[in-house]
Design a protein around this motif. Structure first.
Motif, PDB file in Angstrom:
ATOM      1  N   THR A   1      -6.564  -6.505  -2.560  1.00 43.11           N
ATOM      2  CA  THR A   1      -4.751  -6.325  -4.152  1.00 43.11           C
ATOM      3  C   THR A   1      -5.888  -7.418  -4.903  1.00 43.11           C
ATOM      4  OG1 THR A   1      -3.344  -8.232  -3.372  1.00 43.11           O
ATOM      5  CG2 THR A   1      -3.014  -6.329  -2.121  1.00 43.11           C
TER       6      THR A   1
ATOM      7  N   GLU B   1      -8.767   1.073  -6.298  1.00 45.02           N
ATOM      8  CA  GLU B   1      -7.812   1.300  -5.521  1.00 45.02           C
ATOM      9  C   GLU B   1      -6.320   0.968  -5.776  1.00 45.02           C
ATOM     10  OE1 GLU B   1      -6.417   4.516  -4.968  1.00 45.02           O
ATOM     11  OE2 GLU B   1      -7.603   5.508  -6.503  1.00 45.02           O
TER      12      GLU B   1
ATOM     13  N   ARG C   1      -6.302  -0.598 -13.555  1.00 43.25           N
ATOM     14  CA  ARG C   1      -5.803   1.222 -12.682  1.00 43.25           C
ATOM     15  C   ARG C   1      -6.783   1.604 -12.220  1.00 43.25           C
ATOM     16  NH1 ARG C   1      -2.522   0.386  -9.433  1.00 43.25           N
ATOM     17  NH2 ARG C   1      -4.728   0.516  -8.332  1.00 43.25           N
TER      18      ARG C   1
ATOM     19  N   LEU D   1       0.626  -1.137   0.116  1.00 49.34           N
ATOM     20  CA  LEU D   1      -0.309  -0.075   0.153  1.00 49.34           C
ATOM     21  C   LEU D   1       0.935   0.605   0.094  1.00 49.34           C
ATOM     22  CD1 LEU D   1      -3.511   0.067   0.206  1.00 49.34           C
ATOM     23  CD2 LEU D   1      -2.801   0.830   2.382  1.00 49.34           C
ATOM     24  N   ASN D   2       1.563   1.123   0.735  1.00 42.28           N
ATOM     25  CA  ASN D   2       2.849   2.180   1.013  1.00 42.28           C
ATOM     26  C   ASN D   2       2.913   2.661  -0.436  1.00 42.28           C
ATOM     27  OD1 ASN D   2       4.100   4.118   2.672  1.00 42.28           O
ATOM     28  ND2 ASN D   2       5.850   3.356   2.322  1.00 42.28           N
TER      29      ASN D   2
ATOM     30  N   PRO E   1      -3.889  -1.998  -4.551  1.00 43.51           N
ATOM     31  CA  PRO E   1      -2.442  -2.443  -5.640  1.00 43.51           C
ATOM     32  C   PRO E   1      -2.337  -3.617  -6.522  1.00 43.51           C
ATOM     33  CG  PRO E   1      -1.753  -2.521  -3.077  1.00 43.51           C
ATOM     34  CD  PRO E   1      -3.309  -1.691  -3.107  1.00 43.51           C
TER      35      PRO E   1
ATOM     36  N   ASP F   1       1.910  -1.631  -9.988  1.00 38.38           N
ATOM     37  CA  ASP F   1       2.184  -1.570  -8.473  1.00 38.38           C
ATOM     38  C   ASP F   1       3.203  -2.451  -8.682  1.00 38.38           C
ATOM     39  OD1 ASP F   1       0.996   0.709  -8.197  1.00 38.38           O
ATOM     40  OD2 ASP F   1      -0.981  -0.889  -7.578  1.00 38.38           O
TER      41      ASP F   1
ATOM     42  N   HIS G   1       2.256   1.650  -3.593  1.00 43.60           N
ATOM     43  CA  HIS G   1       1.652   1.614  -4.562  1.00 43.60           C
ATOM     44  C   HIS G   1       0.816   3.726  -3.688  1.00 43.60           C
ATOM     45  CE1 HIS G   1      -2.499   2.000  -6.522  1.00 43.60           C
ATOM     46  NE2 HIS G   1      -3.283   2.812  -5.430  1.00 43.60           N
ATOM     47  N   GLN G   2       0.627   4.387  -2.871  1.00 47.54           N
ATOM     48  CA  GLN G   2       0.618   5.387  -2.747  1.00 47.54           C
ATOM     49  C   GLN G   2       2.140   6.359  -3.198  1.00 47.54           C
ATOM     50  OE1 GLN G   2      -0.650   4.816   1.821  1.00 47.54           O
ATOM     51  NE2 GLN G   2      -2.512   4.736   1.103  1.00 47.54           N
ATOM     52  N   GLN G   3       2.794   5.977  -2.955  1.00 42.15           N
ATOM     53  CA  GLN G   3       4.565   6.514  -3.219  1.00 42.15           C
ATOM     54  C   GLN G   3       4.337   6.349  -4.452  1.00 42.15           C
ATOM     55  OE1 GLN G   3       5.811   8.494  -0.753  1.00 42.15           O
ATOM     56  NE2 GLN G   3       3.871   7.533   0.645  1.00 42.15           N
ATOM     57  N   ARG G   4       4.004   5.561  -5.117  1.00 46.60           N
ATOM     58  CA  ARG G   4       4.304   5.324  -7.109  1.00 46.60           C
ATOM     59  C   ARG G   4       5.117   4.817  -6.644  1.00 46.60           C
ATOM     60  NH1 ARG G   4       0.368   7.921 -10.360  1.00 46.60           N
ATOM     61  NH2 ARG G   4      -1.184  10.237  -8.386  1.00 46.60           N
TER      62      ARG G   4
END
Ligand code: 1GP
Length: 248
Positions: A173, A199, A195, A11-12, A201, A223, A14-17
């Motif tokens: 996921t 939302e 995508r 998740l981290n 991953p 991701d 994914h959020q940070q791309r």
């Protein structure tokens, strides 16, 4: 307790791309010497996850292989089971796969019922995952063993709606798989559609062999890119794949 929180890491990223690479190890296919080289290289390069599983893995070998891998690599070990017999405490996490592209009740919920009491007692981190089999241009082991039809590769809308429904059902996921050894990896257009629809991953695998193919899939919205066959046959390919992940 799990040694590492795999979903939080996913998740981290994914959020940070941040783009990630997973290597799929099939304990039945890999010769042990080759497996060691792949795992040691994965450790050296900082590959993000080791997935372990396959369509026909037998359990005594699974336990031995997991212990062996653990000694050689600190990356999280994630079970990617082909059926409810492929369970072991010697991993960090389990992709609890529901084959939502298919209409085989056993792989949507049946195997899960059998596995549930074992998993409830286990220290494994359980990651509910919507698994979508996509046509990769050849009949895959998953297609044969699951007795399900893959989603046609030119139907991104079906994949998107399937993933959407999976996410609404609570799956955390989504895994788009063209099947191991696919002739054609999951198309970029389909990855982009999924995508946009969810939302969660996104793991993408099956038939990915080159850094260019991996890069195109990361750019489309994956991701985590998963490589199995290429890493097993030519472990050195992981160098370029990891370099490409860092370029994204
Ligand atoms: C299959 O996505 C994986 O589930 C890996 O496929 O062996 O073709 O890399 P390959």
């Amino acid at each position: 307790m799990p040694l590492q929180n795999v979903y939080a890491k996913l998740l981290n990223a994914h959020q940070q791309r941040e783009k990630q690479l997973a290597v799929l190890l099939d304990p039945d296919l890999a010769r042990l010497s080759r497996l060691h080289r792949t795992v040691e290289l994965a450790a050296e390069l900082g590959v993000h996850y080791l997935l372990v599983g396959g369509s026909l893995v037998v359990n005594d070998r699974l336990d031995a292989v997991l212990s062996d891998i653990r000694q050689r690599c600190a990356a999280p070990i994630v079970l990617f089971p082909g059926n409810s017999f492929q369970l072991s405490y010697r991993a960090d996490a389990l992709l609890f796969l529901s084959l939502i592209s298919g209409r085989n009740a056993d792989l949507l919920i049946g195997q899960h019922v059998i596995a549930a009491p074992f998993l409830r007692r286990s220290p494994l981190e359980i990651i509910p995952t919507g698994y979508l089999l996509i046509d990769g241009g050849v009949v895959s082991s998953v297609q044969y063993m699951s007795n399900t039809l893959p989603i046609p590769a030119n139907k991104p809308d079906i994949a998107a709606c399937t993933a959407m429904a999976g996410e609404m059902l609570g799956l955390k996921t989504i895994y788009l798989d063209a099947g191991s050894g696919a002739h054609r990896p999951v198309p970029e257009e389909m990855i982009a559609a999924v995508r946009t629809a969810v939302e969660a991953p996104l793991w993408v695998g099956g038939g990915i062999r080159t850094p260019e193919q991996a890069a195109a899939r990361w750019r489309a919205g994956a991701d985590v890119v998963v490589v199995g066959t290429a890493a097993e046959q030519q472990p050195e390919c992981l160098r370029e794949l990891m370099a490409e992940a860092k370029n994204q």
